[in-house]
Structures are given as C-alpha cells and as structure tokens.
Design a protein around this motif. Structure first.
Motif, mmCIF file in Angstrom:
data_model
loop_
_atom_site.group_PDB
_atom_site.id
_atom_site.type_symbol
_atom_site.label_atom_id
_atom_site.label_comp_id
_atom_site.label_asym_id
_atom_site.label_seq_id
_atom_site.Cartn_x
_atom_site.Cartn_y
_atom_site.Cartn_z
ATOM 1 N N LEU A 198 -10.353 -9.411 0.328
ATOM 2 C CA LEU A 198 -11.478 -9.525 1.294
ATOM 3 C C LEU A 198 -12.819 -8.956 0.889
ATOM 4 N N THR A 199 -12.763 -7.887 0.199
ATOM 5 C CA THR A 199 -14.078 -7.352 0.037
ATOM 6 C C THR A 199 -14.574 -7.557 -1.507
ATOM 7 N N ALA A 200 -13.917 -8.211 -2.129
ATOM 8 C CA ALA A 200 -14.143 -8.797 -3.668
ATOM 9 C C ALA A 200 -15.129 -9.981 -3.608
ATOM 10 N N GLY B 174 -12.910 -1.152 7.835
ATOM 11 C CA GLY B 174 -11.614 -1.547 7.017
ATOM 12 C C GLY B 174 -10.937 -0.257 6.364
ATOM 13 N N ARG B 175 -12.060 0.364 5.469
ATOM 14 C CA ARG B 175 -11.510 1.309 4.644
ATOM 15 C C ARG B 175 -11.104 2.755 5.713
ATOM 16 N N VAL B 176 -11.712 2.903 6.686
ATOM 17 C CA VAL B 176 -11.375 3.946 7.579
ATOM 18 C C VAL B 176 -9.983 3.628 8.340
ATOM 19 N N ALA B 177 -9.737 2.324 8.568
ATOM 20 C CA ALA B 177 -8.530 1.935 9.150
ATOM 21 C C ALA B 177 -7.330 2.121 8.319
ATOM 22 N N LEU B 178 -7.717 1.708 6.960
ATOM 23 C CA LEU B 178 -6.725 1.944 6.115
ATOM 24 C C LEU B 178 -6.110 3.372 5.556
ATOM 25 N N ALA B 179 -7.240 4.057 5.767
ATOM 26 C CA ALA B 179 -6.858 5.642 5.544
ATOM 27 C C ALA B 179 -6.186 6.191 6.758
ATOM 28 N N PRO C 243 -20.617 1.224 0.661
ATOM 29 C CA PRO C 243 -20.541 1.921 1.978
ATOM 30 C C PRO C 243 -19.079 2.275 2.410
ATOM 31 N N LEU C 244 -18.895 3.090 3.234
ATOM 32 C CA LEU C 244 -17.899 3.353 3.956
ATOM 33 C C LEU C 244 -17.619 2.429 5.275
ATOM 34 N N HIS C 245 -16.773 1.426 5.481
ATOM 35 C CA HIS C 245 -16.738 0.594 6.439
ATOM 36 C C HIS C 245 -15.378 0.761 7.171
ATOM 37 N N ALA D 131 -6.509 8.895 0.974
ATOM 38 C CA ALA D 131 -7.616 9.482 0.320
ATOM 39 C C ALA D 131 -8.319 8.617 -0.538
ATOM 40 N N LEU D 132 -7.434 7.927 -1.274
ATOM 41 C CA LEU D 132 -8.041 7.027 -2.567
ATOM 42 C C LEU D 132 -8.771 5.967 -1.994
ATOM 43 N N VAL D 133 -8.402 5.454 -0.598
ATOM 44 C CA VAL D 133 -9.131 4.195 -0.085
ATOM 45 C C VAL D 133 -10.409 4.873 0.376
#
Length: 101
Positions: free
Chosen positions: A99-101, A39-44, A35-37, A26-28
């Motif tokens: 990778l996102t930084a 990678g974040r959805v995959a981590l969640a 925006p929600l991409h 949830a924190l991810v």
C-alpha cells in the motif's frame, strides 16, 4: 541432565520468539523511508502485543510444566496461536509495504 533444565530451555525458546516480534516491530518503526505514519505505528504496536502474548504463553507453559510435573499436555494451542500470529503479522507487513509503494 539436571531435572528442570527442560523448563528453562522451554522458557528461553518462548522468550526468543517474543524477542523476534519485538525486533520485527522495531524494524517497521526504524524504516528510513518517509515519515512515521499511523500504519507503521499500528504494525509496531501489533508486534509489541504479539510479543507480550508470546511471553505470557511461554511463562504459563513453563509454570505448568514446573508445577504439573509429568502429565502436561503438548502445547498445541499455544504453538498454533504463535504460528498464526506470525503469519498474520507477516501478511500485515506485506500489505502495508504494497500500500505504501
């Protein structure tokens, strides 16, 4: 101490571990930057799957202890799986942040 409380405490500890994975996922998702991409959805999603796996391991473990009684082997494989899953999830988050930084 009443018999059976060990089973309940064991189940609760596994549930707390599963809840920790859910909170991590949830924190991810709730990260306010950008925006929600995918990678974040995959981590969640990975966090959710790990949470379900941990919950299932805890349920099987507590059921085995409840049904088997005295000669239940120690949960070495389940604990190792939980530890490696936690380390892999943490590494995936670090890689995603780099990778996102």
């Amino acid at each position: 101490m009443k018999p059976g409380l060990q089973v309940e405490r064991t189940q609760l500890s596994w549930e707390r571990s599963a809840f920790g994975f859910l909170v991590g996922g949830a924190l991810v998702l709730l990260r306010p930057h950008g925006p929600l991409h995918a990678g974040r959805v995959a981590l969640a999603s990975i966090a959710g799957l790990l949470a379900l796996g941990v919950f299932a391991l805890g349920y099987m473990r507590s059921r085995r202890v409840r049904d088997g009684g005295r000669h239940v082997p120690p949960p070495r494989a389940a604990v190792l799986l939980l530890g490696y899953g936690t380390a892999a999830f943490a590494l995936a988050i670090v890689v995603a942040l780099v990778l996102t930084a």
